[in-house]
Scaffold this motif. Sequence first.
Motif, mmCIF file in Angstrom:
data_model
loop_
_atom_site.group_PDB
_atom_site.id
_atom_site.type_symbol
_atom_site.label_atom_id
_atom_site.label_comp_id
_atom_site.label_asym_id
_atom_site.label_seq_id
_atom_site.Cartn_x
_atom_site.Cartn_y
_atom_site.Cartn_z
ATOM 1 N N LYS A 120 -21.827 -8.120 6.036
ATOM 2 C CA LYS A 120 -23.237 -7.734 6.140
ATOM 3 C C LYS A 120 -23.465 -6.786 7.315
ATOM 4 C CE LYS A 120 -27.905 -9.651 6.205
ATOM 5 N NZ LYS A 120 -28.732 -10.893 6.215
ATOM 6 N N SER A 124 -25.450 -3.022 7.607
ATOM 7 C CA SER A 124 -26.835 -3.169 8.059
ATOM 8 C C SER A 124 -27.073 -2.790 9.513
ATOM 9 C CB SER A 124 -27.305 -4.607 7.824
ATOM 10 O OG SER A 124 -26.496 -5.521 8.547
ATOM 11 N N SER A 125 -26.101 -3.059 10.394
ATOM 12 C CA SER A 125 -26.324 -2.753 11.818
ATOM 13 C C SER A 125 -26.030 -1.282 12.099
ATOM 14 C CB SER A 125 -25.425 -3.635 12.687
ATOM 15 O OG SER A 125 -24.059 -3.279 12.510
ATOM 16 N N LYS A 129 -22.842 0.796 10.695
ATOM 17 C CA LYS A 129 -22.937 2.000 9.869
ATOM 18 C C LYS A 129 -21.999 3.090 10.389
ATOM 19 C CE LYS A 129 -27.657 1.093 8.320
ATOM 20 N NZ LYS A 129 -29.078 1.485 8.419
#
Length: 658
Positions: A120, A124-125, A129
């Motif tokens: 995740k 998402s962070s 990325k």
Amino acid sequence: MAGDNISKIKDRLNVVDVVSGYLKLQKAGINFKAPCPFHSEKTPSFFISPERQIWHCFGCQKGGDIFTFVKEIEGVEFPEALKILAARAGVELEEFNAAIKDSKDRLYQACETTAKFFEKQLGSSNMGKLALEYLKGRGLEEKTITQFRLGFAPDTWEALSGYLRNSGFTEKEIVDAGLAVKREVTNSKFQAPNSIYDRFRSRIMFPISDVNGRVVGFTGRIFEGVVPTRKSVGTPTSGFDQAQSGPDKDQSVVAKYINTPQTLIYDKSRILYGLNLARGEIRKKNKCLLVEGNMDAIMSYQAGVNNVVASSGTALTPMHLGLLKRFTSNLDLCFDTDSAGAVATKRGIGMALSQDFNVKVVSINDKECKDPADYVQKYGNNPLIPLGASWAEVAEKAKPVVEFYFDKAKENYNSGSAESKKSVILTVAPFIKRLSSRVEKSHWISQLAFLLRVKEDAVESDIMSSPDDLAVYDNSVQLVSDTAKAKPSVAAKIEAPDILNEALLSAIIKKPALFKEEISALCGKGSEQGQASADSRLLSPLASQVIVELAKENLEEFNFGSFTKRFDSDRLLDLEFIYLRSQVLWGDAKDGDLKEEFSNIFNKLKQKTINSRMVDLGYEIRAAEAVGDRAKIGELAATFNKLTRELAEIHNPQISKS
């Protein structure tokens, strides 16, 4: 209790249902068939008997019950097969040590939860990325990243451990899973309230799974383009340390890779990266490509070479090889092209040869590429790739060990230097020594003699007297666990199956009452005492025993299930396979056809026995001639002539009537 569990599982599971979960089955009379998953074949020779609850391949001779099937297809030992089938059957197993079972389960759960957390974070962070873009820049596709469950560990001390605590795991469980490290206790007023901190910080994460796909550990890699901060290095002891975010003064302390330490569920000497995904393809191709790093395995897989595993940068161990031996005896190596990779390659070859692998080496002939990951990144999506240069094609061109080192030796060979000639011999000698084929050994001696422009006997002499730097692996490879001993399957007891004896028995078992006279003739008058007639010399021990036991049966009311009770476990499975063969071979055969086939098979058995005896007589006659024993020669010649006539009568029955 184990026996009770086995019985419960067999009562609840049908062999057809179990096997059809892995293979597409076709109806074949009262049985089912499929292409064998354990060897390559075009015509199915793998049969499943719902009546007898067994399976058997008449090609590779493997076979057994549902437990042996799961052991073979999953590449596991019996305890694991028992667990897999128990779960499917809804049978609760009583563990010998429930505490160990529970603690292991908690570690598996912690690692799986962690893998999902890292996955995740990658998408998402903000930092995740960046890591995702780096991976794509290395040539990885989205579907590959997802398939291998790559992730990202945040650049903080407690992101993961805090998440795991909130998910119900204790600090001890988090540490025991290798996911966190205990803090050093100090008297500082700034001492952090929690006693652990995350092991992996600001890293691209590679989950490591066991052969059954359970996450057991991780490899964390620093990625280019991100400057590690003080959060990513060192050991925190206080809240003040955690508040610092400037660049670390000593970047050298940052390891490129960090791995999970030894835990209750993770042992790096027994885990091969990617084996959970590759095992099916390894078995299908009957070959494994072993690479060095995780990225090498992932990029190779993405490029279509799916029978690939990696040692994850860890030195190859006998346990690794024992694990692979469950799936194949053919191993191709492709380690880094630098000097360390060359040493690792030779070490791996030595260990693999000592475990009787057929070893080849994949060469990367591109100076810009030091490993498979580099090669796939360069050529993977290049539409202008030269013919034969795709990674799949390169991997298929693996060279036998001797050829690989012979070619390497030629690259630096100086024909005018005696030392250079000696170096060539020393390079290839350990591998030529290990060749079992005299023809192959002679070939390479001839090639060396031609290259060095010296006589073959001189080359052979130097090879045999040269030091063997691979010998160290012959004695050092002592497999520690039973799982690495590559035990044969139940059906592998038949090392050289006697097809004629099996075919003869299958014809009789198909309809025993039809062969009353033949059974009586084979047993003779001694059948009541369990003694077979002189013709038993034509039969295998199993065939002789079956014939003798059949003579005691009421053949008009013959029941195979009851008949099997006369045999011990050592013979029983072989008899089950013969019963299955009788159904496959003779399906709807008429009585006349069965009698004719019995006669043909029996004559072939006679031919085999007579031919074998005639070969022995030939040697005995020569021995008698050597010592001038004329009486012996005459006796042996008479026997030889008699056998020759018997052989002629088998080929042409009319001779015996004349």
